[in-house]
Design an enzyme around this catalytic site. Structure first.
Site, PDB file in Angstrom:
ATOM      1  N   ASP A 198      26.487  79.510  30.917  1.00 16.40           N
ATOM      2  CA  ASP A 198      27.578  78.902  31.782  1.00 16.40           C
ATOM      3  C   ASP A 198      26.843  77.602  32.590  1.00 16.40           C
ATOM      4  OD1 ASP A 198      29.711  77.934  33.469  1.00 16.40           O
ATOM      5  OD2 ASP A 198      30.674  79.986  33.465  1.00 16.40           O
ATOM      6  N   ASN A 208      26.128  67.796  27.541  1.00 10.05           N
ATOM      7  CA  ASN A 208      27.173  67.681  26.577  1.00 10.05           C
ATOM      8  C   ASN A 208      28.482  68.527  27.024  1.00 10.05           C
ATOM      9  OD1 ASN A 208      28.862  66.715  24.028  1.00 10.05           O
ATOM     10  ND2 ASN A 208      28.446  68.901  23.743  1.00 10.05           N
ATOM     11  N   TYR A 213      39.858  65.241  33.866  1.00 13.02           N
ATOM     12  CA  TYR A 213      38.435  64.612  32.871  1.00 13.02           C
ATOM     13  C   TYR A 213      38.157  63.255  33.040  1.00 13.02           C
ATOM     14  CZ  TYR A 213      36.399  63.607  28.116  1.00 13.02           C
ATOM     15  OH  TYR A 213      35.767  63.283  27.107  1.00 13.02           O
TER      16      TYR A 213
END
Length: 256
Positions: free
Chosen positions: A68, A95, A163
């Site tokens: 994580d 990524n 985002y």
């Protein structure tokens, strides 16, 4: 050095976060094809292991590590295992990512925090841990996955302010790290993909495909190999004099 040798990753070791599927898997395969050992890490242990086995079948070394990226202990474990197994960290691809769709005025705070934590804090923590190894080596390549969504306001069908904001932050982080770590011969660049059909983008593309096609000069989505060349270029010695840049891989959408 021949031009083909400049693009070789023989003897190099790369870490790809979120490398078990989607764009991360595409990049991991590219590096393996170019001769690098590849460490795959994400929260999905099964996906990591499956991709790691695929990479090993390509004749290079690989590790699968559950991680994580928002947890410093997990991050350090990935870097420590990589150095322990391969002796170095030459390439890091940040990524791993998260998104959440909701109208800006209704975006839940917990969703905003989750997206920023994974995309921005995760990228920072992984870069920081890898850079400590790269500084000692006086060499390394860090590639952050941004997005064309990070350049400014997005179309109405993209109700993903967390985002979009995170990807803009990643671009700024990339440039600042390039300035700070350039003296240590570490190159930090970002790739800003356009629309690729992945698990994360599937619903978004379904809602906005017509508009996406109209605003993409090449008239198509990204495919399973369209990111490989850019990712390899920025990881290889062919890009040794490039740092602090954001490479767009979007079918020309940015040109509108």
């Amino acid at each position: 050095m021949s031009i083909l040798h400049m693009f070789s990753l023989e003897g190099k070791t790369a870490i790809v976060t979120g490398g078990g599927r989607g764009l991360g898997a595409q990049i991991a395969e590219a590096y393996a094809e170019a001769g690098a050992n590849v460490v795959i890490c994400s929260r999905n242990a099964e996906a990591c292991q499956e991709m790691s086995e695929k990479i090993k079948s390509m004749g290079v070394g690989s590790l699968a590590v559950t991680c994580d990226v928002t947890k410093p202990v997990d991050v350090q474990n990935v870097v420590s295992q990589t150095v322990g197994r391969f002796g170095t960290v030459d390439i890091l691809v940040n990524n791993s990512g998260a998104s959440w769709s909701a109208p800006t005025e209704d975006m839940p705070l917990e969703a905003w925090n989750k997206v920023l934590d994974v995309n921005v804090t995760g990228t920072f923590l992984m870069s920081q841990a890898a850079a400590k190894v790269m500084i000692k080596q006086r060499s390394g390549k860090i590639i952050n996955i941004a997005s064309i969504a990070g350049f400014g306001g997005t179309p109405p069908f993209m109700q993903t302010i967390g985002y979009n904001t995170s990807k803009g932050a990643i671009m700024t982080m990339t440039k600042d790290m390039a300035v700070k770590w350039g003296p240590h011969q570490i190159n930090i660049n970002a790739i800003a993909p356009g629309f690729f059909p992945t698990k994360m983008s599937k619903v978004l593309i379904e809602h906005g495909e017509k508009m996406i096609m109209q605003s993409t000069p090449l008239g198509r989505l990204g495919n399973d190999s369209d990111l490989k060349g850019a990712a390899l270029f920025l990881a290889s010695s062919a890009s040794n004099y490039i740092t602090g840049d954001v490479l767009k891989v979007d079918g020309g959408a940015h040109a509108f």
